[in-house]
Each structure stands twice: as structure tokens, then as C-alpha cells.
Design a protein around this motif. Structure first.
Motif, PDB file in Angstrom:
ATOM      1  N   GLU A  34      17.311  -0.696  24.754  1.00 19.58           N
ATOM      2  CA  GLU A  34      17.485   0.670  24.250  1.00 19.58           C
ATOM      3  C   GLU A  34      18.715   0.744  23.346  1.00 19.58           C
ATOM      4  O   GLU A  34      18.684   1.388  22.289  1.00 19.58           O
ATOM      5  CB  GLU A  34      17.640   1.655  25.410  1.00 19.58           C
ATOM      6  CG  GLU A  34      16.369   1.890  26.198  1.00 19.58           C
ATOM      7  CD  GLU A  34      16.626   2.728  27.434  1.00 19.58           C
ATOM      8  OE1 GLU A  34      16.109   3.857  27.486  1.00 19.58           O
ATOM      9  OE2 GLU A  34      17.350   2.258  28.340  1.00 19.58           O
ATOM     10  N   PHE A  35      19.786   0.106  23.765  1.00 24.17           N
ATOM     11  CA  PHE A  35      21.018   0.079  22.976  1.00 24.17           C
ATOM     12  C   PHE A  35      20.770  -0.583  21.625  1.00 24.17           C
ATOM     13  O   PHE A  35      21.189  -0.077  20.586  1.00 24.17           O
ATOM     14  CB  PHE A  35      22.100  -0.683  23.758  1.00 24.17           C
ATOM     15  CG  PHE A  35      23.448  -0.708  23.089  1.00 24.17           C
ATOM     16  CD1 PHE A  35      24.306   0.376  23.187  1.00 24.17           C
ATOM     17  CD2 PHE A  35      23.881  -1.828  22.391  1.00 24.17           C
ATOM     18  CE1 PHE A  35      25.567   0.350  22.589  1.00 24.17           C
ATOM     19  CE2 PHE A  35      25.137  -1.859  21.794  1.00 24.17           C
ATOM     20  CZ  PHE A  35      25.971  -0.770  21.893  1.00 24.17           C
ATOM     21  N   TRP A  36      20.069  -1.698  21.648  1.00 27.03           N
ATOM     22  CA  TRP A  36      19.767  -2.436  20.423  1.00 27.03           C
ATOM     23  C   TRP A  36      18.945  -1.586  19.449  1.00 27.03           C
ATOM     24  O   TRP A  36      19.124  -1.669  18.231  1.00 27.03           O
ATOM     25  CB  TRP A  36      19.023  -3.728  20.774  1.00 27.03           C
ATOM     26  CG  TRP A  36      18.652  -4.548  19.594  1.00 27.03           C
ATOM     27  CD1 TRP A  36      19.457  -5.342  18.852  1.00 27.03           C
ATOM     28  CD2 TRP A  36      17.352  -4.644  18.992  1.00 27.03           C
ATOM     29  NE1 TRP A  36      18.754  -5.934  17.832  1.00 27.03           N
ATOM     30  CE2 TRP A  36      17.448  -5.511  17.900  1.00 27.03           C
ATOM     31  CE3 TRP A  36      16.116  -4.072  19.287  1.00 27.03           C
ATOM     32  CZ2 TRP A  36      16.370  -5.815  17.088  1.00 27.03           C
ATOM     33  CZ3 TRP A  36      15.035  -4.385  18.483  1.00 27.03           C
ATOM     34  CH2 TRP A  36      15.181  -5.245  17.399  1.00 27.03           C
ATOM     35  N   LEU A  37      18.088  -0.739  19.973  1.00 29.02           N
ATOM     36  CA  LEU A  37      17.234   0.111  19.127  1.00 29.02           C
ATOM     37  C   LEU A  37      18.005   1.251  18.466  1.00 29.02           C
ATOM     38  O   LEU A  37      17.522   1.867  17.533  1.00 29.02           O
ATOM     39  CB  LEU A  37      16.057   0.663  19.931  1.00 29.02           C
ATOM     40  CG  LEU A  37      15.022  -0.378  20.336  1.00 29.02           C
ATOM     41  CD1 LEU A  37      14.008   0.224  21.303  1.00 29.02           C
ATOM     42  CD2 LEU A  37      14.327  -0.964  19.117  1.00 29.02           C
ATOM     43  N   GLY A  38      19.203   1.508  18.950  1.00 31.48           N
ATOM     44  CA  GLY A  38      20.033   2.554  18.348  1.00 31.48           C
ATOM     45  C   GLY A  38      21.028   3.096  19.355  1.00 31.48           C
ATOM     46  O   GLY A  38      20.686   3.273  20.528  1.00 31.48           O
ATOM     47  N   HIS A  39      22.251   3.324  18.892  1.00 33.03           N
ATOM     48  CA  HIS A  39      23.305   3.827  19.769  1.00 33.03           C
ATOM     49  C   HIS A  39      24.342   4.571  18.942  1.00 33.03           C
ATOM     50  O   HIS A  39      24.328   4.503  17.712  1.00 33.03           O
ATOM     51  CB  HIS A  39      23.961   2.674  20.545  1.00 33.03           C
ATOM     52  CG  HIS A  39      24.491   1.594  19.664  1.00 33.03           C
ATOM     53  ND1 HIS A  39      23.735   0.533  19.245  1.00 33.03           N
ATOM     54  CD2 HIS A  39      25.711   1.434  19.091  1.00 33.03           C
ATOM     55  CE1 HIS A  39      24.460  -0.243  18.459  1.00 33.03           C
ATOM     56  NE2 HIS A  39      25.659   0.285  18.350  1.00 33.03           N
ATOM     57  N   LEU A  40      25.231   5.285  19.619  1.00 34.52           N
ATOM     58  CA  LEU A  40      26.313   5.978  18.938  1.00 34.52           C
ATOM     59  C   LEU A  40      27.307   4.955  18.392  1.00 34.52           C
ATOM     60  O   LEU A  40      27.576   3.932  19.038  1.00 34.52           O
ATOM     61  CB  LEU A  40      27.038   6.921  19.895  1.00 34.52           C
ATOM     62  CG  LEU A  40      26.218   8.073  20.489  1.00 34.52           C
ATOM     63  CD1 LEU A  40      27.094   8.900  21.421  1.00 34.52           C
ATOM     64  CD2 LEU A  40      25.632   8.946  19.399  1.00 34.52           C
ATOM     65  N   ASP A  41      27.846   5.226  17.223  1.00 38.21           N
ATOM     66  CA  ASP A  41      28.846   4.339  16.627  1.00 38.21           C
ATOM     67  C   ASP A  41      30.020   4.169  17.589  1.00 38.21           C
ATOM     68  O   ASP A  41      30.523   5.137  18.149  1.00 38.21           O
ATOM     69  CB  ASP A  41      29.379   4.919  15.316  1.00 38.21           C
ATOM     70  CG  ASP A  41      28.370   4.852  14.184  1.00 38.21           C
ATOM     71  OD1 ASP A  41      27.392   4.092  14.308  1.00 38.21           O
ATOM     72  OD2 ASP A  41      28.560   5.567  13.190  1.00 38.21           O
ATOM     73  N   GLY A  42      30.421   2.934  17.769  1.00 31.82           N
ATOM     74  CA  GLY A  42      31.566   2.627  18.618  1.00 31.82           C
ATOM     75  C   GLY A  42      31.256   2.511  20.101  1.00 31.82           C
ATOM     76  O   GLY A  42      32.147   2.217  20.887  1.00 31.82           O
ATOM     77  N   ALA A  43      30.009   2.743  20.482  1.00 33.58           N
ATOM     78  CA  ALA A  43      29.648   2.676  21.902  1.00 33.58           C
ATOM     79  C   ALA A  43      29.547   1.235  22.377  1.00 33.58           C
ATOM     80  O   ALA A  43      29.266   0.325  21.591  1.00 33.58           O
ATOM     81  CB  ALA A  43      28.311   3.381  22.140  1.00 33.58           C
ATOM     82  N   ILE A  44      29.787   1.057  23.671  1.00 30.67           N
ATOM     83  CA  ILE A  44      29.539  -0.226  24.313  1.00 30.67           C
ATOM     84  C   ILE A  44      28.406  -0.014  25.317  1.00 30.67           C
ATOM     85  O   ILE A  44      28.220   1.088  25.827  1.00 30.67           O
ATOM     86  CB  ILE A  44      30.795  -0.788  25.013  1.00 30.67           C
ATOM     87  CG1 ILE A  44      31.354   0.181  26.040  1.00 30.67           C
ATOM     88  CG2 ILE A  44      31.852  -1.167  23.996  1.00 30.67           C
ATOM     89  CD1 ILE A  44      32.510  -0.366  26.847  1.00 30.67           C
ATOM     90  N   CYS A  45      27.643  -1.042  25.564  1.00 34.03           N
ATOM     91  CA  CYS A  45      26.517  -0.946  26.493  1.00 34.03           C
ATOM     92  C   CYS A  45      26.910  -1.539  27.835  1.00 34.03           C
ATOM     93  O   CYS A  45      27.238  -2.722  27.927  1.00 34.03           O
ATOM     94  CB  CYS A  45      25.300  -1.675  25.926  1.00 34.03           C
ATOM     95  SG  CYS A  45      23.848  -1.581  26.995  1.00 34.03           S
ATOM     96  N   ILE A  46      26.911  -0.686  28.853  1.00 30.90           N
ATOM     97  CA  ILE A  46      27.066  -1.139  30.230  1.00 30.90           C
ATOM     98  C   ILE A  46      25.968  -0.434  31.014  1.00 30.90           C
ATOM     99  O   ILE A  46      26.047   0.772  31.259  1.00 30.90           O
ATOM    100  CB  ILE A  46      28.446  -0.810  30.830  1.00 30.90           C
ATOM    101  CG1 ILE A  46      29.577  -1.386  29.985  1.00 30.90           C
ATOM    102  CG2 ILE A  46      28.524  -1.343  32.260  1.00 30.90           C
ATOM    103  CD1 ILE A  46      30.973  -1.041  30.495  1.00 30.90           C
ATOM    104  N   GLN A  47      24.934  -1.170  31.362  1.00 33.14           N
ATOM    105  CA  GLN A  47      23.796  -0.584  32.053  1.00 33.14           C
ATOM    106  C   GLN A  47      24.223   0.044  33.376  1.00 33.14           C
ATOM    107  O   GLN A  47      25.115  -0.464  34.053  1.00 33.14           O
ATOM    108  CB  GLN A  47      22.724  -1.640  32.308  1.00 33.14           C
ATOM    109  CG  GLN A  47      22.104  -2.144  31.044  1.00 33.14           C
ATOM    110  CD  GLN A  47      21.047  -3.212  31.268  1.00 33.14           C
ATOM    111  OE1 GLN A  47      20.532  -3.709  30.305  1.00 33.14           O
ATOM    112  NE2 GLN A  47      20.704  -3.576  32.483  1.00 33.14           N
ATOM    113  N   LEU A  48      23.564   1.129  33.730  1.00 31.13           N
ATOM    114  CA  LEU A  48      23.907   1.858  34.945  1.00 31.13           C
ATOM    115  C   LEU A  48      23.936   0.954  36.164  1.00 31.13           C
ATOM    116  O   LEU A  48      24.879   1.017  36.957  1.00 31.13           O
ATOM    117  CB  LEU A  48      22.916   3.012  35.165  1.00 31.13           C
ATOM    118  CG  LEU A  48      23.089   3.791  36.463  1.00 31.13           C
ATOM    119  CD1 LEU A  48      24.480   4.399  36.566  1.00 31.13           C
ATOM    120  CD2 LEU A  48      22.007   4.853  36.578  1.00 31.13           C
ATOM    121  N   ASP A  49      22.949   0.087  36.310  1.00 27.91           N
ATOM    122  CA  ASP A  49      22.879  -0.742  37.517  1.00 27.91           C
ATOM    123  C   ASP A  49      24.012  -1.773  37.614  1.00 27.91           C
ATOM    124  O   ASP A  49      24.240  -2.349  38.678  1.00 27.91           O
ATOM    125  CB  ASP A  49      21.522  -1.420  37.659  1.00 27.91           C
ATOM    126  CG  ASP A  49      21.186  -2.360  36.514  1.00 27.91           C
ATOM    127  OD1 ASP A  49      21.948  -2.440  35.535  1.00 27.91           O
ATOM    128  OD2 ASP A  49      20.121  -3.013  36.596  1.00 27.91           O
TER     129      ASP A  49
END
Length: 108
Positions: A34-49
Motif C-alpha cells: 500500500e505504501f509503495w502504491l502511494g504515500h504522503l511525502d516524507g512518511a515512513i512505513c511501519i506496518q501496524l502489526d
């Protein structure tokens, strides 16, 4: 260099805002796909789990950091905000779904 401003990582983070509030970190709690498909500028991806374990491994994110959380529908970001508050993070903002967060988020 003349004509070029040097901005440190800390200064860059502080330039991002949500509803006028300065942010230190923006965390997308969706999956990596989901992150790869689009995210807010400057965001980092840390999945909830993996949030509790991965945030503990990042010393730059401390319990006083100003953290914005978002996801796809708002359910995961609400769960993430609850979790971080239980872990005594004091400045947690649940922005809900990315579509709403994007309206009030400014990355500069």
C-alpha cells in the motif's frame, strides 16, 4: 554554496505540519505494498502489526516526538494511536485515512 540553503534532517522534519501543528515523524501504518502504491511525502512505513517492535528500534523516534499516523480507512491508524499512547508516546495524532490526512498535511 551561494544561493543554496542547507537544511538539516531535523529542520526538514519540523517543516512538515498537520493542521498547522509541527511534526517530527509521519508514519504510514499500512502494508509495504500500500505504501509503495502511494504515500504522503516524507512518511515512513511501519506496518501496524510491527509498530511496537519497530518504533522501539528507532532511537530517533522518542516518547516526546510529534507523530502523525495514517492508513487507508482510519481503523489501523486509530489502533496505532491507541498502542503508542499505551506505550506512553505523548504527542500522537491519528489523521485517519490517507485521503483525509492529505488535505491538512503539508510537507515542505
Amino acid at each position: 554554496m551561494p544561493g543554496h540553503a542547507h537544511v538539516t534532517a531535523g529542520e526538514a522534519k519540523q517543516q512538515s505540519t498537520y493542521r498547522g501543528l509541527p511534526l517530527d515523524f509521519v508514519i504510514d501504518v499500512r502494508t509495504r505494498i500500500e505504501f509503495w502504491l502511494g504515500h504522503l511525502d516524507g512518511a515512513i512505513c511501519i506496518q501496524l502489526d510491527a509498530l511496537a517492535a519497530q518504533i522501539a528500534e528507532r532511537p530517533e523516534i522518542n516518547k516526546n516526538s510529534r507523530i502523525l499516523l495514517y492508513c487507508a480507512s482510519g481503523a489501523r491508524s486509530a489502533a496505532a494511536a491507541h498502542l503508542l499512547r499505551e506505550l506512553e508516546y505523548t504527542h500522537v495524532i491519528d489523521a485517519g485515512p490517507m485521503s483525509s490526512a492529505n488535505l491538512d498535511y503539508k510537507a515542505q
